[in-house]
Design an enzyme around this catalytic site. Sequence first.
Site, PDB file in Angstrom:
ATOM      1  N   ARG A   1      56.797  44.226  41.087  1.00  0.00           N
ATOM      2  CA  ARG A   1      57.641  43.546  42.075  1.00  0.00           C
ATOM      3  C   ARG A   1      58.044  42.172  41.537  1.00  0.00           C
ATOM      4  O   ARG A   1      57.500  41.713  40.538  1.00  0.00           O
ATOM      5  CB  ARG A   1      56.837  43.327  43.359  1.00  0.00           C
ATOM      6  CG  ARG A   1      55.561  42.550  43.073  1.00  0.00           C
ATOM      7  CD  ARG A   1      54.776  42.168  44.281  1.00  0.00           C
ATOM      8  NE  ARG A   1      53.370  41.995  43.961  1.00  0.00           N
ATOM      9  CZ  ARG A   1      52.837  40.943  43.367  1.00  0.00           C
ATOM     10  NH1 ARG A   1      53.585  39.915  43.051  1.00  0.00           N
ATOM     11  NH2 ARG A   1      51.537  40.886  43.094  1.00  0.00           N
TER      12      ARG A   1
ATOM     13  N   LYS B   1      35.120  47.172  37.993  1.00  0.00           N
ATOM     14  CA  LYS B   1      36.329  46.954  38.789  1.00  0.00           C
ATOM     15  C   LYS B   1      36.764  48.243  39.480  1.00  0.00           C
ATOM     16  O   LYS B   1      36.577  49.336  38.939  1.00  0.00           O
ATOM     17  CB  LYS B   1      37.484  46.493  37.894  1.00  0.00           C
ATOM     18  CG  LYS B   1      37.295  45.140  37.252  1.00  0.00           C
ATOM     19  CD  LYS B   1      38.525  44.776  36.423  1.00  0.00           C
ATOM     20  CE  LYS B   1      38.481  43.337  35.942  1.00  0.00           C
ATOM     21  NZ  LYS B   1      39.686  42.974  35.160  1.00  0.00           N
TER      22      LYS B   1
ATOM     23  N   ARG C   1      52.481  25.521  44.987  1.00  0.00           N
ATOM     24  CA  ARG C   1      52.576  26.255  46.263  1.00  0.00           C
ATOM     25  C   ARG C   1      52.044  25.343  47.354  1.00  0.00           C
ATOM     26  O   ARG C   1      50.885  24.923  47.325  1.00  0.00           O
ATOM     27  CB  ARG C   1      51.729  27.519  46.217  1.00  0.00           C
ATOM     28  CG  ARG C   1      52.188  28.508  45.187  1.00  0.00           C
ATOM     29  CD  ARG C   1      51.450  29.822  45.397  1.00  0.00           C
ATOM     30  NE  ARG C   1      51.751  30.765  44.342  1.00  0.00           N
ATOM     31  CZ  ARG C   1      51.414  32.051  44.372  1.00  0.00           C
ATOM     32  NH1 ARG C   1      50.755  32.526  45.425  1.00  0.00           N
ATOM     33  NH2 ARG C   1      51.716  32.846  43.383  1.00  0.00           N
TER      34      ARG C   1
ATOM     35  N   LYS D   1      34.387  44.555  29.486  1.00  0.00           N
ATOM     36  CA  LYS D   1      33.583  43.414  29.068  1.00  0.00           C
ATOM     37  C   LYS D   1      34.010  42.234  29.921  1.00  0.00           C
ATOM     38  O   LYS D   1      35.190  42.020  30.155  1.00  0.00           O
ATOM     39  CB  LYS D   1      33.803  43.117  27.587  1.00  0.00           C
ATOM     40  CG  LYS D   1      32.997  41.911  27.134  1.00  0.00           C
ATOM     41  CD  LYS D   1      32.765  41.867  25.646  1.00  0.00           C
ATOM     42  CE  LYS D   1      31.825  40.723  25.273  1.00  0.00           C
ATOM     43  NZ  LYS D   1      30.455  40.920  25.795  1.00  0.00           N
TER      44      LYS D   1
HETATM   45  C1  MV4 Z   1      38.454  39.801  34.662  1.00  0.00           C
HETATM   46  C2  MV4 Z   1      37.769  38.584  34.462  1.00  0.00           C
HETATM   47  C3  MV4 Z   1      36.933  38.499  33.350  1.00  0.00           C
HETATM   48  N1  MV4 Z   1      36.779  39.548  32.516  1.00  0.00           N
HETATM   49  N2  MV4 Z   1      38.272  40.814  33.787  1.00  0.00           N
HETATM   50  C4  MV4 Z   1      40.292  38.718  38.909  1.00  0.00           C
HETATM   51  C5  MV4 Z   1      41.358  39.409  39.684  1.00  0.00           C
HETATM   52  C6  MV4 Z   1      41.934  40.471  38.825  1.00  0.00           C
HETATM   53  N3  MV4 Z   1      43.350  40.330  38.765  1.00  0.00           N
HETATM   54  C7  MV4 Z   1      41.275  40.313  37.491  1.00  0.00           C
HETATM   55  N4  MV4 Z   1      40.301  39.279  37.616  1.00  0.00           N
HETATM   56  C8  MV4 Z   1      39.471  38.989  36.588  1.00  0.00           C
HETATM   57  N5  MV4 Z   1      39.291  39.977  35.674  1.00  0.00           N
HETATM   58  C9  MV4 Z   1      37.446  40.680  32.754  1.00  0.00           C
HETATM   59  N6  MV4 Z   1      37.265  41.722  31.920  1.00  0.00           N
HETATM   60  C10 MV4 Z   1      37.968  37.542  35.364  1.00  0.00           C
HETATM   61  C11 MV4 Z   1      38.827  37.750  36.449  1.00  0.00           C
HETATM   62  C12 MV4 Z   1      38.997  36.602  37.325  1.00  0.00           C
HETATM   63  C13 MV4 Z   1      40.227  35.944  37.410  1.00  0.00           C
HETATM   64  C14 MV4 Z   1      41.350  36.381  36.721  1.00  0.00           C
HETATM   65  C15 MV4 Z   1      42.542  35.720  36.817  1.00  0.00           C
HETATM   66  C16 MV4 Z   1      42.640  34.569  37.587  1.00  0.00           C
HETATM   67  C17 MV4 Z   1      41.563  34.116  38.290  1.00  0.00           C
HETATM   68  C18 MV4 Z   1      40.347  34.785  38.213  1.00  0.00           C
HETATM   69  C19 MV4 Z   1      39.245  34.313  38.919  1.00  0.00           C
HETATM   70  C20 MV4 Z   1      38.065  34.993  38.848  1.00  0.00           C
HETATM   71  C21 MV4 Z   1      37.937  36.132  38.041  1.00  0.00           C
END
Ligand code: MV4
Length: 447
Positions: free
Chosen positions: A291, A158, A337, A201
């Site tokens: 926010r 990330k 929404r 992870k």
């Molecule tokens: C993750 C994840 C799985 N594992 N982190 C997507 C946007 C960001 N806010 C964080 N996100 C994610 N982080 C780990 N370690 C999966 C996502 C993710 C996701 C998170 C929340 C809502 C929708 C999502 C859709 C795809 C991936």
Amino acid sequence: MFQKILIANRGEIALRIQRACCELGIPTVAVHSTADAEAMHVRLADESVCIGPPAAKDSYLNIPAILSAATITGADAIHPGYGFLSENARFAEMVEAHGLTFIGPSSAHIRMMGDKIEAKTAMASLGVPLVPGSHGAIEDILEAKSLAEKIGYPVLIKATAGGGGRGMKVALNEGGLEDAIRLARTESRAAFGNDAVYMEKYLERPRHIELQIMADAHGNVVHFGERDCSLQRRHQKLLEEAGSPALTAAQRDALGATATAALAKLGYRNAGTLEFLYQDGQFAFIEMNTRLQVEHPVTEMVCGIDLVREQIRIAAGQKLGYTQADVKFSGHAIECRINAEDPDTFMPTPGRVTAFHASGGLGVRVDSALYAGYMVPPFYDSMIAKLIVHAPTRPEAIARMRRAIEEFVVMGIQTTLPLHLRILDDPTFQSGEYTIHWLERFVGAGH
Ligand code: MV4
């Protein structure tokens, strides 16, 4: 208390803030682009200033124009709403440098949480649980390989400047790790001018659960419970719930206690949201939003508090008038929404609204700046209304939302209302047992 508040936003959130100001007896200044001269937020404000041409970068993101509008109208505070300049630390700094109050956290906290590595480091040091991963930025590939081996594949790379899913790459095994790091870096450098990346992870079937907190300038912090925002498509939320169908009251209390203690130690002020991934009974902090959020109404409905009023009172130096024990949760709330989009292709559908009727009745709330005859401009976000319902139980809230959608009329343009009906009728949605991946498959399967 403030004498006059400038609202640096448009659409339904500008109206939402105007309503809170009105009830506090504070006059408002609207700002608008040339495309929004006929917009409802301009009509409902006490004064308005045109701040530039349609493109957001020339109007709603135009810091000098907004500060000038505040100065000439004699506003003494600015509410940024969500989106646009709401998480711009430099804007918050400039507002304060002009002798005005920024209705939100300190610029230092906005900057800290804007850097995901810094945010995670701060939260971890305050006892908030994280996803297993790198402590800080990935510096070298050998270190990255040994860490990934230790936490186990798949891993997610990330961008520290990311959020909203940009600059994220999955590595399924060691063979894909170098590429994932390189791609995440390249994307992040192009999008944010910052190529620092970190590793977590990869959780394969989490829910997205976020916690609403509010802190005053006197060290008091309370939480207003969680929202389940797992129903997203391409990182755009479609439907949110409070509380989460997956959590018990005891889990909420425990998470809230950890989070409020952490934010008190951090000296955080005003509204904030901690985002967690929730899987197998465990919470892992991933990001913090500094926010007010789009989905704040579901929290307001179950807590019976006005979050915008609280933001304004706190920014004026007033104390939270209650403790955590005074915050009571009642019933269940759902927000849909409603976007000006084709409900099958999600292509935006700007254009003239020929007829508009908002649903009503017990437990129904509509936050919208729409009116019959309004021209939805093509320049901004496609959300045109938020339909929110509150009922004693989740099944009753679902029934109420179905009823409220059937009552809702928008003519002249296509909207996502029909998609919401399909979601509400789905057995998996009704069971409450969905993850962040469910909606993506559901809309994919629809055509
Ligand atoms: C993750 C994840 C799985 N594992 N982190 C997507 C946007 C960001 N806010 C964080 N996100 C994610 N982080 C780990 N370690 C999966 C996502 C993710 C996701 C998170 C929340 C809502 C929708 C999502 C859709 C795809 C991936």
